[in-house]
Design an enzyme around this catalytic site. Structure first.
Site, PDB file in Angstrom:
ATOM      1  N   GLY A   1       0.822  -1.195   0.000  1.00 54.34           N
ATOM      2  CA  GLY A   1       0.000   0.000   0.000  1.00 54.34           C
ATOM      3  C   GLY A   1       0.860   1.249   0.000  1.00 54.34           C
ATOM      4  O   GLY A   1       2.074   1.201   0.238  1.00 54.34           O
ATOM      5  N   CYS A   2       0.236   2.391  -0.255  1.00 52.89           N
ATOM      6  CA  CYS A   2       0.975   3.651  -0.340  1.00 52.89           C
ATOM      7  C   CYS A   2       1.515   4.085   1.023  1.00 52.89           C
ATOM      8  O   CYS A   2       2.706   4.406   1.154  1.00 52.89           O
ATOM      9  CB  CYS A   2       0.100   4.735  -0.957  1.00 52.89           C
ATOM     10  SG  CYS A   2      -1.563   4.852  -0.268  1.00 52.89           S
ATOM     11  N   TYR A   3       0.673   4.097   2.051  1.00 50.70           N
ATOM     12  CA  TYR A   3       1.168   4.454   3.383  1.00 50.70           C
ATOM     13  C   TYR A   3       2.250   3.479   3.862  1.00 50.70           C
ATOM     14  O   TYR A   3       3.295   3.918   4.371  1.00 50.70           O
ATOM     15  CB  TYR A   3       0.017   4.497   4.392  1.00 50.70           C
ATOM     16  CG  TYR A   3      -0.849   5.724   4.341  1.00 50.70           C
ATOM     17  CD1 TYR A   3      -0.316   6.996   4.546  1.00 50.70           C
ATOM     18  CD2 TYR A   3      -2.215   5.624   4.103  1.00 50.70           C
ATOM     19  CE1 TYR A   3      -1.129   8.129   4.506  1.00 50.70           C
ATOM     20  CE2 TYR A   3      -3.036   6.753   4.063  1.00 50.70           C
ATOM     21  CZ  TYR A   3      -2.486   7.997   4.270  1.00 50.70           C
ATOM     22  OH  TYR A   3      -3.285   9.118   4.240  1.00 50.70           O
TER      23      TYR A   3
ATOM     24  N   THR B   1       4.370   1.839   2.158  1.00 54.23           N
ATOM     25  CA  THR B   1       5.609   2.121   1.431  1.00 54.23           C
ATOM     26  C   THR B   1       6.304   3.349   2.000  1.00 54.23           C
ATOM     27  O   THR B   1       7.510   3.331   2.284  1.00 54.23           O
ATOM     28  CB  THR B   1       5.307   2.327  -0.064  1.00 54.23           C
ATOM     29  OG1 THR B   1       4.770   1.118  -0.614  1.00 54.23           O
ATOM     30  CG2 THR B   1       6.570   2.706  -0.831  1.00 54.23           C
ATOM     31  N   CYS B   2       5.554   4.424   2.172  1.00 53.45           N
ATOM     32  CA  CYS B   2       6.125   5.688   2.636  1.00 53.45           C
ATOM     33  C   CYS B   2       6.687   5.574   4.052  1.00 53.45           C
ATOM     34  O   CYS B   2       7.724   6.161   4.369  1.00 53.45           O
ATOM     35  CB  CYS B   2       5.054   6.773   2.571  1.00 53.45           C
ATOM     36  SG  CYS B   2       5.675   8.463   2.666  1.00 53.45           S
TER      37      CYS B   2
END
Length: 347
Positions: free
Chosen positions: A151-153, A155-156
């Site tokens: 997911g994006c969160y 990953t960040c």
């Protein structure tokens, strides 16, 4: 490569789907052979997405008509619950799969079913899936038949933590706090009131404070690298009035006096999409817009033993489609940067 990789995209009408189309159009070793959408079957890709006029001559087809089994790789850019039903058949036919939904990310089935509110249709396949955080699992991704794109969160937040966790540099029993902001595109393309300009514009708010679906995904990564840390992890996402971009501010405690910036630089020395900024820098979301990059800075808070990590990505690229293409490159023995050399857009 002498022969191009034949790729299919299931669910290509959303933001991650069109981002895959954009990135793969510039990839010298990929031919997009099939794009599917049940709702837009028969519509030309270039008519649905005017930005792709002159790029694609394909039309959307239903998954049953698209000949996905003839592809070398299929990307699922679908809502949760679709890939777990359709991917097993393709994998049995020798097709490699990258799933951009959450269907195969969480290994504990009861945990997944709790957070996603449905019964998992392919629990036996979850253990075979490789979690596709590229910079963490390169070797496993290279051999994978099924990659669960993060997911994006996750990953960040995870990318700045991985080097420190692998060396057990975080202090057990202390809070690990991730304060995150996302652009509105992270909510997807389907219409909802919260994504309207009059709701999201000129506004800033937290959401998912009672628990966000990406929480167990991030905790899983943390727990797999260092004991005694995941229990203290706190994650709060916010919706920012921008289209693309994701920013994570992570507050952590180190177990020793080591220099965390050096740890990150050493770990990511050979990672072309990781940029560790000089101490005191503040990465901006606009500095990664449209590119498969993660920029990170870290420094100690004034008069405190707390360290502050800043991490930015484009949620649609490194947080979704770009990382998926990066994983595809790894799976097929290509350079990770192949087709992903785009420079961030400014302004």
């Amino acid at each position: 490569m002498s022969k191009k990789i034949k790729a299919g995209i299931v669910g290509a009408t959303g933001y991650t789907g069109v981002e895959l189309l954009r990135l793969l159009a510039a990839h010298p070793d990929v031919e997009v052979a099939a794009v599917t959408s049940r709702s837009e079957a028969g519509t030309a890709v270039a008519d649905y997405f005017p930005s792709l006029r002159g790029v694609y001559g394909l039309a959307f087809q239903t998954p049953d008509e698209a000949g996905l089994e003839q592809c070398d790789i299929v990307f699922f850019a679908t809502p949760n619950g679709i890939a777990m039903k359709d991917a097993p058949r393709l994998i049995e036919q020798g097709v490699r799969v990258i799933d951009l939904s959450a269907d195969f990310r969480i290994r504990d089935i009861p945990t997944w079913e709790h957070w996603y509110g449905m019964t998992h249709a392919a629990p036996g396949l979850v253990s075979q899936a490789v979690y596709g955080l590229s910079e963490l699992n390169r070797e496993a991704v290279a051999q994978a038949r099924l990659v669960a794109n993060p997911g994006c969160y996750p990953t960040c937040v995870s990318l700045p933590l991985v080097p420190l966790l692998r060396q057990c540099r975080l202090k057990p029993g202390m809070p690990l706090i991730a304060d995150c902001k996302s652009g509105v595109s992270g909510a997807g393309r389907k219409g909802n009131v919260g994504s309207l300009l009059c709701e999201a514009g000129d506004n800033f708010k937290a959401y998912g404070t009672a628990g966000h679906r990406h929480l167990p995904e991030i905790r899983q990564t943390i727990a797999g690298l260092q004991d005694g840390i995941a229990e203290g992890f706190v994650f709060t996402p916010h919706l920012a009035p921008m289209i693309r971009g994701m920013h994570a501010t992570v507050y952590l405690h180190l177990s020793d006096g080591s220099d965390p910036e050096t740890v990150l630089r050493d770990y990511y020395r050979d990672s072309p999409f990781m940029d560790i900024l000089p101490a005191g820098s503040t990465p901006e979301t606009r500095s990664v817009r449209g590119a498969n990059l993660c920029r990170i800075s870290i420094r100690q808070a004034a008069q405190s033993d707390v360290w502050v990590v800043l991490s930015v990505i484009d949620n649609l690229v490194k947080g979704a489609a770009g990382q998926a293409v990066q994983n595809m490159n790894i799976m097929f023995g290509l350079e990770e940067t192949h087709g992903l050399g785009g420079i961030p857009l400014l302004p």
